[in-house]
Design a protein around this motif. Structure first.
Motif, PDB file in Angstrom:
ATOM      1  N   GLN A  65       0.980  -1.157   0.177  1.00  0.00           N
ATOM      2  CA  GLN A  65      -0.030  -0.106  -0.071  1.00  0.00           C
ATOM      3  C   GLN A  65       0.858   1.239   0.074  1.00  0.00           C
ATOM      4  O   GLN A  65       0.087   2.367   0.055  1.00  0.00           O
ATOM      5  CB  GLN A  65      -0.892   0.182   1.102  1.00  0.00           C
ATOM      6  N   ASP A  66       2.106   0.998  -0.176  1.00  0.00           N
ATOM      7  CA  ASP A  66       3.156   2.177  -0.246  1.00  0.00           C
ATOM      8  C   ASP A  66       2.840   3.060   1.074  1.00  0.00           C
ATOM      9  O   ASP A  66       2.879   4.479   0.991  1.00  0.00           O
ATOM     10  CB  ASP A  66       2.726   3.039  -1.527  1.00  0.00           C
ATOM     11  N   LEU A  67       2.754   2.428   2.301  1.00  0.00           N
ATOM     12  CA  LEU A  67       2.689   3.115   3.356  1.00  0.00           C
ATOM     13  C   LEU A  67       4.220   3.538   3.942  1.00  0.00           C
ATOM     14  O   LEU A  67       5.062   2.794   3.705  1.00  0.00           O
ATOM     15  CB  LEU A  67       1.988   2.488   4.526  1.00  0.00           C
ATOM     16  N   PRO A  68       4.324   4.473   4.805  1.00  0.00           N
ATOM     17  CA  PRO A  68       5.620   4.851   5.122  1.00  0.00           C
ATOM     18  C   PRO A  68       6.128   4.000   6.361  1.00  0.00           C
ATOM     19  O   PRO A  68       5.594   3.574   7.260  1.00  0.00           O
ATOM     20  CB  PRO A  68       5.449   6.463   5.641  1.00  0.00           C
ATOM     21  N   ALA A  69       7.461   3.968   6.234  1.00  0.00           N
ATOM     22  CA  ALA A  69       8.273   3.172   7.450  1.00  0.00           C
ATOM     23  C   ALA A  69       9.557   3.755   7.524  1.00  0.00           C
ATOM     24  O   ALA A  69      10.295   4.151   6.519  1.00  0.00           O
ATOM     25  CB  ALA A  69       8.512   1.739   6.796  1.00  0.00           C
ATOM     26  N   LEU A  70       9.795   4.031   8.688  1.00  0.00           N
ATOM     27  CA  LEU A  70      11.053   4.557   9.472  1.00  0.00           C
ATOM     28  C   LEU A  70      11.959   3.550  10.079  1.00  0.00           C
ATOM     29  O   LEU A  70      11.412   2.931  10.855  1.00  0.00           O
ATOM     30  CB  LEU A  70      10.847   5.476  10.218  1.00  0.00           C
TER      31      LEU A  70
END
Length: 216
Positions: A65-70
């Motif tokens: 879903q192309d969600l952000p991850a740090l």
């Protein structure tokens, strides 16, 4: 091998190329957590496989879903990660029928149902729509106690504060040790949910002031 906090560390956004490392790290971070032990029936055979499958499917869906991850890297090794669900998209993972089907096939009906009920109960504690949520957050056990958790959370808070539509960050835990840690990082408790015998605490951290001045 004993790790030291003197090792060079850096924060960076992660893409699906880190999926395998992310899954391994989060499995190590969550397999002994009280909430996961209840949700995925630690007393029954196959518990570790169910945890691995759940982490795999959550990470896979997050990147799909192309969600952000740090990520927090120490000498190029991924030792900490925060999966971030922005305000407008934070329900997408568990609402996916494809995700639910994969969970059913890999963890079984009862464990999938328990996870969905847990997710919905935590969502009910969230103060409105204008917050980021951290569905999975972890520091590899070998690197805990070295202040990397503080570094990762500070980066998460500042990154989320860049979103003018967000009021802050919400996370949850059933681990008493982490409850005290989050309070020290400025979180306030906004709710609690009984997950079987585990009392899950939901915490909120208001967005800090962005540390730079926007230019015209």
């Amino acid at each position: 091998m004993t790790q030291t906090s003197n090792a060079a560390s850096q924060i960076q956004m992660l893409d699906s190329g880190y999926s395998r490392e992310a899954r391994s790290l989060l499995y190590q971070a969550y397999r002994h957590e009280p909430t996961f032990r209840y949700l995925f029936e630690a007393q029954h055979r196959g518990y570790e496989q169910r945890v691995r499958a759940t982490v795999r499917e959550l990470v896979k869906q997050h990147f799909l879903q192309d969600l952000p991850a740090l990520g927090l890297l120490v000498n190029d090794r991924l030792v900490g990660i925060a999966l971030i669900a922005p305000p407008q998209r934070r329900l997408g993972i568990t609402e996916s029928w494809a995700w639910q089907l994969r969970m059913l096939l890999s963890t079984g009906l009862r464990c999938t149902r328990r996870y969905l009920d847990y997710h919905q109960a935590v969502q009910a504690c969230v103060p409105g729509d204008a917050v980021h949520m951290l569905p999975l957050l972890g520091i590899h056990p070998e690197f805990q106690g070295l202040h990397y958790g503080e570094q990762l959370l500070e980066a998460v808070h500042n990154w989320c504060a860049e979103d003018k539509h967000s009021e802050g960050v919400v996370l949850d835990t059933g681990n008493p040790h982490y409850q005290d840690f989050y309070k020290r990082q400025g979180y306030v408790e906004i709710g609690e949910v009984a997950i079987g015998p585990v009392l899950e605490h939901v915490f909120f951290h208001a967005n800090p002031q962005v540390l730079h001045t926007e230019t015209a």
